[in-house]
Scaffold this motif. Structure first.
Motif, mmCIF file in Angstrom:
data_model
loop_
_atom_site.group_PDB
_atom_site.id
_atom_site.type_symbol
_atom_site.label_atom_id
_atom_site.label_comp_id
_atom_site.label_asym_id
_atom_site.label_seq_id
_atom_site.Cartn_x
_atom_site.Cartn_y
_atom_site.Cartn_z
ATOM 1 N N THR A 1 0.932 -1.284 0.017
ATOM 2 C CA THR A 1 0.039 0.027 -0.030
ATOM 3 C C THR A 1 0.826 1.220 -0.081
ATOM 4 O OG1 THR A 1 -0.164 0.038 2.320
ATOM 5 C CG2 THR A 1 -2.048 -0.869 1.224
ATOM 6 N N SER B 1 -9.710 0.215 4.101
ATOM 7 C CA SER B 1 -8.608 0.531 4.935
ATOM 8 C C SER B 1 -8.964 1.397 6.450
ATOM 9 C CB SER B 1 -7.521 1.182 4.308
ATOM 10 O OG SER B 1 -6.652 0.100 3.364
ATOM 11 N N ARG C 1 1.458 0.754 13.867
ATOM 12 C CA ARG C 1 2.440 1.714 14.505
ATOM 13 C C ARG C 1 3.499 0.626 14.847
ATOM 14 N NH1 ARG C 1 0.385 5.825 12.413
ATOM 15 N NH2 ARG C 1 -0.629 7.372 13.664
ATOM 16 N N PHE D 1 -7.659 2.927 9.714
ATOM 17 C CA PHE D 1 -6.443 3.681 10.137
ATOM 18 C C PHE D 1 -6.338 3.566 11.686
ATOM 19 C CE2 PHE D 1 -4.703 6.500 6.526
ATOM 20 C CZ PHE D 1 -4.947 5.591 5.450
HETATM 21 C C1 E4P Z 1 -2.242 2.657 4.290
HETATM 22 O O1 E4P Z 1 -2.861 2.191 3.503
HETATM 23 C C2 E4P Z 1 -2.089 3.931 4.968
HETATM 24 O O2 E4P Z 1 -1.973 4.923 3.969
HETATM 25 C C3 E4P Z 1 -1.105 3.988 6.229
HETATM 26 O O3 E4P Z 1 -1.302 2.877 6.685
HETATM 27 C C4 E4P Z 1 -1.341 5.355 7.086
HETATM 28 O O4 E4P Z 1 -0.320 5.297 7.876
HETATM 29 P P1 E4P Z 1 -0.145 6.600 8.856
HETATM 30 O O5 E4P Z 1 -1.304 7.000 9.784
HETATM 31 O O6 E4P Z 1 0.983 5.966 9.665
HETATM 32 O O7 E4P Z 1 0.336 7.695 8.013
#
Ligand code: E4P
Length: 218
Positions: free
Chosen positions: A26, A128, A167, A130
């Motif tokens: 991704t 997705s 994370r 987040f």
């Molecule tokens: C994946 O598709 C996302 O764009 C990504 O995991 C976002 O991660 P972040 O919140 O660390 O920027």
């Protein structure tokens, strides 16, 4: 649970492919920026040549018409491109058009069950969630993943749930337990997943004991 790599860095993708554990990639504009890739098309095509599974590329237009135009163009770049469309009203409209054209949509920037449900009904192949960004504002991101997986199973919705914005390694454990179909993980987290101090101690001790045997025999 399958694992995608969340990066636009081709060196990281090549390294991870060698491990045989990732089945997709991704990207997003921030990851392109971090990887220093202003050559969007070349970057996506390079990634698609390394990874034969789905490679998500984001569109940037705010309006449905623009999203659809961009998506049609980007989907010509490689056979395995999935188009990231944001969870907005325009995004829903674009998703439903693209789904009818058999263009795979990753319905992204999802932060609620309602958004994920609507994306699934519009025909998204993936949604997705987040997780990290929800955790950052004091919400339980993984609990939401669990709820969405339950609802999708209950109503037999085929959209696959991606735990994104991962994370740390505990997020991967929680995503697997929550029933996420996919976790998309940064390279450093993938490396942390295989680490265990007792494995390192065990490897060192076996090597030392083997040395002792061979010395004693010599
Ligand atoms: C994946 O598709 C996302 O764009 C990504 O995991 C976002 O991660 P972040 O919140 O660390 O920027």
């Amino acid at each position: 649970m399958r694992i995608f790599l969340d990066t636009a860095n081709v060196d990281q993708i090549r390294q991870a492919k060698r491990l045989g554990v990732i089945s997709g990639v991704t990207t997003n504009p921030s990851l392109m920026f971090q990887a220093g890739r202003a050559d969007y098309r070349a970057a996506i095509q390079e990634i698609c040549a390394i990874e034969s599974g789905p490679v998500s590329a984001e569109v940037l237009s705010p309006e449905a018409e623009g999203m659809v135009e961009e998506a049609r163009e980007v989907s010509k770049w490689a056979a395995n491109v999935a188009i990231k469309i944001p969870a907005t009203v325009a995004g829903l409209e674009a998703t439903s058009i693209l789904a009818r054209e058999n263009i795979k949509v990753n319905f992204t920037l999802c932060f609620s069950l309602n958004q994920a449900l609507l994306g699934a009904l519009a025909g998204a192949a993936y949604t997705s969630l987040f997780v990290g960004r929800l955790d950052d504002i004091g919400h339980d991101g993984m609990e939401l993943v669990k709820e969405i997986v339950e609802v999708f199973n209950k109503y037999k919705l085929s959209t696959e749930v991606i735990a994104a914005s991962i994370r740390h390694p505990l997020h991967c454990v929680a995503a697997a337990k929550a029933g996420a179909h996919i976790a998309t993980v940064p390279y450093n987290v993938l490396m942390q997943m295989i680490q265990h101090p007792l494995t390192s101690i065990g490897v060192t001790r076996f090597a030392e004991d083997w040395q002792r045997i061979t010395r004693a025999e010599g």
